[in-house]
Enzyme design. Sequence first.
Site, mmCIF file in Angstrom:
data_model
loop_
_atom_site.group_PDB
_atom_site.id
_atom_site.type_symbol
_atom_site.label_atom_id
_atom_site.label_comp_id
_atom_site.label_asym_id
_atom_site.label_seq_id
_atom_site.Cartn_x
_atom_site.Cartn_y
_atom_site.Cartn_z
ATOM 1 N N LYS A 163 0.454 -1.317 0.033
ATOM 2 C CA LYS A 163 -0.037 -0.027 0.251
ATOM 3 C C LYS A 163 0.793 1.340 0.237
ATOM 4 O O LYS A 163 1.848 0.916 0.948
ATOM 5 C CB LYS A 163 -0.858 -0.018 1.031
ATOM 6 C CG LYS A 163 -1.965 0.709 0.491
ATOM 7 C CD LYS A 163 -3.052 -0.219 0.489
ATOM 8 C CE LYS A 163 -4.757 0.662 0.168
ATOM 9 N NZ LYS A 163 -5.770 -0.773 -0.687
HETATM 10 P P1 NAD Z 1 -12.787 7.098 -3.072
HETATM 11 O O1 NAD Z 1 -11.602 8.703 -2.876
HETATM 12 O O2 NAD Z 1 -13.059 7.254 -4.519
HETATM 13 O O3 NAD Z 1 -14.518 7.405 -2.099
HETATM 14 C C1 NAD Z 1 -14.097 7.616 -0.445
HETATM 15 C C2 NAD Z 1 -15.684 8.319 -0.131
HETATM 16 O O4 NAD Z 1 -15.502 7.665 1.304
HETATM 17 C C3 NAD Z 1 -15.946 9.702 -1.059
HETATM 18 O O5 NAD Z 1 -17.516 9.800 -0.850
HETATM 19 C C4 NAD Z 1 -16.009 10.210 0.696
HETATM 20 O O6 NAD Z 1 -16.772 11.962 0.291
HETATM 21 C C5 NAD Z 1 -16.113 9.633 1.722
HETATM 22 N N1 NAD Z 1 -15.985 10.244 3.006
HETATM 23 C C6 NAD Z 1 -14.407 10.348 3.020
HETATM 24 N N2 NAD Z 1 -14.227 11.097 4.601
HETATM 25 C C7 NAD Z 1 -15.244 10.058 4.958
HETATM 26 C C8 NAD Z 1 -15.853 10.200 6.195
HETATM 27 N N3 NAD Z 1 -14.585 10.860 7.415
HETATM 28 N N4 NAD Z 1 -17.187 10.571 6.848
HETATM 29 C C9 NAD Z 1 -17.574 9.342 5.718
HETATM 30 N N5 NAD Z 1 -17.682 9.564 4.249
HETATM 31 C C10 NAD Z 1 -15.648 9.934 4.363
HETATM 32 O O7 NAD Z 1 -12.570 6.205 -2.298
HETATM 33 P P2 NAD Z 1 -12.532 4.543 -2.814
HETATM 34 O O8 NAD Z 1 -11.773 4.489 -4.147
HETATM 35 O O9 NAD Z 1 -14.162 4.641 -2.901
HETATM 36 O O10 NAD Z 1 -12.400 3.527 -1.362
HETATM 37 C C11 NAD Z 1 -13.296 3.852 -0.174
HETATM 38 C C12 NAD Z 1 -13.018 2.717 0.898
HETATM 39 O O11 NAD Z 1 -12.585 0.836 -0.083
HETATM 40 C C13 NAD Z 1 -11.262 2.396 1.321
HETATM 41 O O12 NAD Z 1 -11.260 1.798 2.497
HETATM 42 C C14 NAD Z 1 -10.686 1.522 0.006
HETATM 43 O O13 NAD Z 1 -8.920 1.187 1.050
HETATM 44 C C15 NAD Z 1 -11.177 0.441 0.239
HETATM 45 N N6 NAD Z 1 -11.099 -0.443 -1.114
HETATM 46 C C16 NAD Z 1 -11.425 0.327 -2.961
HETATM 47 C C17 NAD Z 1 -10.597 -0.166 -3.253
HETATM 48 C C18 NAD Z 1 -10.797 0.197 -4.754
HETATM 49 O O14 NAD Z 1 -10.668 -0.651 -6.175
HETATM 50 N N7 NAD Z 1 -11.101 1.746 -5.277
HETATM 51 C C19 NAD Z 1 -10.393 -1.744 -3.853
HETATM 52 C C20 NAD Z 1 -10.458 -2.484 -2.378
HETATM 53 C C21 NAD Z 1 -11.344 -1.428 -0.923
#
Ligand code: NAD
Length: 417
Positions: free
Chosen positions: A106
Amino acid sequence: MLGSPSAWDTARIQLENAVRHLGLDDGLHDLLRMPRRAITVSVPLMRDDGHLLVLSGYRVQHNLARGPAKGGIRFHPSTDLDEVKALAMWMTWKCALMGIPYGGAKGGIAVDPRLLSLSERERMTRRYAAELVPLIGPEKDIPAPDVGTDEQTMAWIMDTYSTHTGYTAPGVVTGKPLSIGGSAGRAGATSRGVQLVAFAALAEHGLDPYDVTVAVQGFGKVGALAAQYLHDAGARIVAVSDVKGGVYNPQGLNPAALLRRVQRGGDTVVGHPGTDTITNAELLELDVDLLVPAALEGVITATNADRIKARMIVEGANGPISADADPILDGNGVVVVPDILANGGGVAVSYFEWVQDIQAYFWTEDQVNDRLCDIMKRAYGEVSALATERGVSLRAAAHIIGVARVADAHRTRGLYP
Ligand code: NAD
């Protein structure tokens, strides 16, 4: 340990549990806990106004026993080395559980990308990528998008790396745009996996997937499409949120309309017509069948776990439930489908993208989705069967499988020198 366990504390406690179940010795436990490589880089950025800002960037390769390191890059103000170490460790178990030949990694920069212009984001990303050039590569370590990064970020990293090496290397990152070697189906893969696993778990636990209410925290890359796919599959989405707050309608929301609002530049779901505004804390405590936390880690802790009314939690985010909350949820009969299983669809299709890049031969979206479905169903079946056999939670079972596969790879390879 003061207050709630951090992500790193949580990751270590989860590993300890798996090690205990597997009866591994202390030496192997240490080998599995400690990151293989962890680097901090300073990332100087010349702001558009001529000021120099020096940011901290990180990359952790937690374990390389089963293959090259794989994991996302996060741009978020609270990113630090301990958070990145935890996220890298979870990637190791996730790849092993999904049966993908990768280790876990990461990375990230402690920055709020929303405060930077597009060209500032590009310069920052390229400088960070340049610092990582000795460490990353298609056979070494393959970044992907995470919180605060997207396919454009991956395109800049791919271009920076390719410029340094002197040839085009699409396989150095996944989650790229299609025009430079991205995969069909990658953008929705994590969310599609969340939907598949959620429906399998709901059905197995006696809840009719076509008649459930759902709340989704986080309306980003994972949360927005998870809401969409769950809705398309027949579930009723009653609440979603982002960093600014949430929207609620017990009759059901239309995720496509909310997505259009956000894609057209609306910076939040809050204020969407026909909805009530709620806080993120209220969303987590709604009386729904299914809760999908898809924002950040540590949102459910011992402080609020007793107030969670959802029957099931499917972790779209990594580490949304801290280690002190798990026993409380368990005691209250809340079924938790853990992150390393529930959001493993992202790394599964990242792996497909890398395979396609290396072969320079691309698959159709149907082929990608069919293979994703196979992987998710197999992983869910293995976790569920082991949980039943050993009488443990789905989280414990998922970690036992992932940790056992990595431990096995270490034993088989032996120790150098
Ligand atoms: P992203 O940046 O696209 O979206 C994050 C979302 O969370 C946004 O809507 C943001 O406004 C919201 N957010 C941020 N801080 C917040 C808070 N304090 N309270 C409530 N909402 C909040 O990120 P993502 O890629 O969708 O990732 C989200 C989660 O999924 C993370 O934990 C990431 O590690 C995990 N994840 C992502 C992927 C991927 O393919 N992108 C794969 C596996 C896991």
